[in-house]
Motif scaffolding. Sequence first.
Motif, mmCIF file in Angstrom:
data_model
loop_
_atom_site.group_PDB
_atom_site.id
_atom_site.type_symbol
_atom_site.label_atom_id
_atom_site.label_comp_id
_atom_site.label_asym_id
_atom_site.label_seq_id
_atom_site.Cartn_x
_atom_site.Cartn_y
_atom_site.Cartn_z
ATOM 1 N N VAL A 275 5.102 -18.855 17.933
ATOM 2 C CA VAL A 275 4.263 -17.668 17.741
ATOM 3 C C VAL A 275 5.043 -16.536 17.081
ATOM 4 O O VAL A 275 4.525 -15.825 16.210
ATOM 5 C CB VAL A 275 3.676 -17.205 19.086
ATOM 6 N N ASN A 276 6.306 -16.347 17.486
ATOM 7 C CA ASN A 276 7.107 -15.250 16.936
ATOM 8 C C ASN A 276 7.172 -15.283 15.415
ATOM 9 O O ASN A 276 7.268 -14.236 14.761
ATOM 10 C CB ASN A 276 8.535 -15.311 17.496
ATOM 11 N N ASN A 277 7.142 -16.477 14.838
ATOM 12 C CA ASN A 277 7.319 -16.599 13.401
ATOM 13 C C ASN A 277 6.085 -16.216 12.589
ATOM 14 O O ASN A 277 6.134 -16.177 11.362
ATOM 15 C CB ASN A 277 7.771 -18.023 13.050
ATOM 16 N N TYR A 278 4.990 -15.921 13.279
ATOM 17 C CA TYR A 278 3.824 -15.355 12.601
ATOM 18 C C TYR A 278 3.956 -13.840 12.408
ATOM 19 O O TYR A 278 3.073 -13.205 11.830
ATOM 20 C CB TYR A 278 2.552 -15.623 13.404
ATOM 21 N N SER A 279 5.030 -13.261 12.909
ATOM 22 C CA SER A 279 5.204 -11.803 12.842
ATOM 23 C C SER A 279 5.131 -11.283 11.413
ATOM 24 O O SER A 279 5.693 -11.874 10.490
ATOM 25 C CB SER A 279 6.557 -11.395 13.433
ATOM 26 N N LEU A 280 4.461 -10.160 11.257
ATOM 27 C CA LEU A 280 4.471 -9.465 9.974
ATOM 28 C C LEU A 280 5.845 -8.844 9.758
ATOM 29 O O LEU A 280 6.433 -8.272 10.672
ATOM 30 C CB LEU A 280 3.413 -8.367 9.947
ATOM 31 N N VAL A 281 6.350 -8.964 8.543
ATOM 32 C CA VAL A 281 7.593 -8.296 8.149
ATOM 33 C C VAL A 281 7.233 -7.286 7.079
ATOM 34 O O VAL A 281 6.597 -7.637 6.077
ATOM 35 C CB VAL A 281 8.629 -9.307 7.616
ATOM 36 N N ALA A 282 7.604 -6.041 7.297
ATOM 37 C CA ALA A 282 7.219 -4.970 6.380
ATOM 38 C C ALA A 282 8.419 -4.084 6.055
ATOM 39 O O ALA A 282 9.235 -3.784 6.930
ATOM 40 C CB ALA A 282 6.109 -4.114 6.979
ATOM 41 N N LYS A 283 8.500 -3.680 4.814
ATOM 42 C CA LYS A 283 9.543 -2.752 4.364
ATOM 43 C C LYS A 283 8.878 -1.454 3.930
ATOM 44 O O LYS A 283 7.973 -1.459 3.092
ATOM 45 C CB LYS A 283 10.328 -3.360 3.205
ATOM 46 N N VAL A 284 9.304 -0.369 4.536
ATOM 47 C CA VAL A 284 8.775 0.952 4.215
ATOM 48 C C VAL A 284 9.830 1.705 3.416
ATOM 49 O O VAL A 284 10.944 1.924 3.901
ATOM 50 C CB VAL A 284 8.422 1.745 5.490
ATOM 51 N N THR A 285 9.495 2.095 2.191
ATOM 52 C CA THR A 285 10.448 2.769 1.310
ATOM 53 C C THR A 285 9.991 4.186 1.053
ATOM 54 O O THR A 285 8.845 4.426 0.658
ATOM 55 C CB THR A 285 10.590 2.023 -0.026
ATOM 56 N N TYR A 286 10.897 5.136 1.288
ATOM 57 C CA TYR A 286 10.631 6.548 1.064
ATOM 58 C C TYR A 286 11.739 7.086 0.167
ATOM 59 O O TYR A 286 12.872 7.241 0.586
ATOM 60 C CB TYR A 286 10.597 7.308 2.389
ATOM 61 N N GLU B 254 5.593 -2.631 1.741
ATOM 62 C CA GLU B 254 5.502 -3.994 1.227
ATOM 63 C C GLU B 254 5.535 -4.977 2.398
ATOM 64 O O GLU B 254 6.288 -4.786 3.350
ATOM 65 C CB GLU B 254 6.688 -4.312 0.319
ATOM 66 N N PHE B 255 4.737 -6.025 2.305
ATOM 67 C CA PHE B 255 4.781 -7.096 3.299
ATOM 68 C C PHE B 255 5.523 -8.299 2.715
ATOM 69 O O PHE B 255 5.320 -8.665 1.560
ATOM 70 C CB PHE B 255 3.365 -7.508 3.710
ATOM 71 N N PHE B 256 6.359 -8.927 3.554
ATOM 72 C CA PHE B 256 7.164 -10.070 3.119
ATOM 73 C C PHE B 256 6.855 -11.353 3.892
ATOM 74 O O PHE B 256 7.240 -12.437 3.464
ATOM 75 C CB PHE B 256 8.654 -9.766 3.287
ATOM 76 N N ALA B 257 6.235 -11.237 5.044
ATOM 77 C CA ALA B 257 5.995 -12.409 5.902
ATOM 78 C C ALA B 257 4.803 -12.120 6.810
ATOM 79 O O ALA B 257 4.456 -10.951 7.011
ATOM 80 C CB ALA B 257 7.246 -12.722 6.726
ATOM 81 N N PRO B 258 4.163 -13.201 7.326
ATOM 82 C CA PRO B 258 4.599 -14.595 7.360
ATOM 83 C C PRO B 258 4.412 -15.309 6.021
ATOM 84 O O PRO B 258 3.409 -15.120 5.346
ATOM 85 C CB PRO B 258 3.705 -15.222 8.435
ATOM 86 N N ILE B 259 5.384 -16.122 5.676
ATOM 87 C CA ILE B 259 5.362 -16.829 4.399
ATOM 88 C C ILE B 259 4.423 -18.028 4.454
ATOM 89 O O ILE B 259 3.654 -18.270 3.526
ATOM 90 C CB ILE B 259 6.794 -17.245 4.017
ATOM 91 N N GLU B 260 4.494 -18.785 5.541
ATOM 92 C CA GLU B 260 3.628 -19.953 5.688
ATOM 93 C C GLU B 260 2.386 -19.600 6.496
ATOM 94 O O GLU B 260 2.342 -18.573 7.182
ATOM 95 C CB GLU B 260 4.406 -21.092 6.354
ATOM 96 N N PHE C 200 0.832 -1.203 0.000
ATOM 97 C CA PHE C 200 0.000 0.000 0.000
ATOM 98 C C PHE C 200 0.863 1.247 0.000
ATOM 99 O O PHE C 200 2.029 1.219 0.413
ATOM 100 C CB PHE C 200 -0.996 0.009 1.168
ATOM 101 N N GLN C 201 0.277 2.313 -0.505
ATOM 102 C CA GLN C 201 0.940 3.603 -0.559
ATOM 103 C C GLN C 201 0.609 4.372 0.707
ATOM 104 O O GLN C 201 -0.545 4.453 1.125
ATOM 105 C CB GLN C 201 0.468 4.406 -1.775
ATOM 106 N N PHE C 202 1.623 4.927 1.341
ATOM 107 C CA PHE C 202 1.445 5.697 2.562
ATOM 108 C C PHE C 202 2.141 7.039 2.379
ATOM 109 O O PHE C 202 3.366 7.123 2.381
ATOM 110 C CB PHE C 202 2.032 4.933 3.744
ATOM 111 N N ALA C 203 1.339 8.106 2.167
ATOM 112 C CA ALA C 203 1.897 9.420 1.840
ATOM 113 C C ALA C 203 2.866 9.247 0.663
ATOM 114 O O ALA C 203 2.476 8.733 -0.366
ATOM 115 C CB ALA C 203 2.567 10.043 3.051
#
Length: 245
Positions: A137-148, A125-131, A117-120
Motif C-alpha cells: 500500500v505504501n508504494n501507492y503514495s503520491l510523490v510531489a515536488k513543490v518549487t518556489y 509536480e507529481f512524480f509517483a505512483p509510477i505503476e 499545477f500552479q499554486f500561488a
Amino acid sequence: LAGTPYWPDMHNKVLLIDAGTMYNMNATNKALKELGVKKIDYAILTHYHQDHSAGLFSIMLNYKIDHMYVTDMSKHSEIKLDGVYYFIRTLTQIADHFSGGTMIEFVKDSNSNFKTFQFADSYVEFFAPIEDEYDIVNNYSLVAKVTYGEKSILFTGDIESEVEQQLLESGIDLSADVYKAAHHGSMTSNTEAFMNAVNPEVVLISSDNGNHNSFGHPVQSFMEYLKEKSIRVYRTDESGTVRII
C-alpha cells in the motif's frame, strides 16, 4: 506525529499535504487556525493509511477544500478490507459530489501523464505512483515536488525502496532543498542512492518516536547517515510543529 500534515501558505493560498491521524486532529485544526487559514485551496492526500488520512474528516468539517489530489488504488484488492480506506474514500466522494465533480482528481491524466499545477508563486509536480498496481500500500503514495523560485521541497508519503528505485530510473530531477523523509525514516525507505539524488540541505521527519508508533521510526541508520552528511534534521517528536520561512 506520525502523519503530520504540511501546509505551505503563500499569499493567503493554502496547500495541505496529508491530514494526520484521528487522535491528532485537534492539534491540526488548532495549528491551521493559528495560521489564520480560512479555506484550503489544494490538498494532497498521499495515501489512505490512517496516520496520513484519518484526520481529514475533522479538517473537512472545519474547512472548505477547493481541490484534492488522491492516489488511485482501484486495482489493489487488499485495501478493500481497510475500513479507513472506505471511510475516507466515501467522505471524499460525497464532498466531490457536492462540488459538482470538480474537487477530487487523480495525479495522472487520460494519457497517463503526470499532472502539474500552479499554486500561488509555486509550481507543483507529481512524480509517483509510477505503476498502476503495487503489492504494498505504501508504494501507492503520491510523490510531489513543490518549487518556489529557486527553492524546492520533495514530499514522498510512505514510498519504499521499490518506488525510490523506479524514480531514480525515470531520470526525473529529484533534487530538493528540503526533503520530507519517506515513511517516517523507516528502514525500508530513504536508500543511500535515493538520498544522494535528492541531496537535501534539510530533512523533515514526522515521527512519534514510539508514542502511538511501534515501528521505531526513524531508524538509527538513517539518522547516522544524515549526521554523516551534515544534513540539518527537524523531527516533529522533538520540535513539534516545524515552520520553514
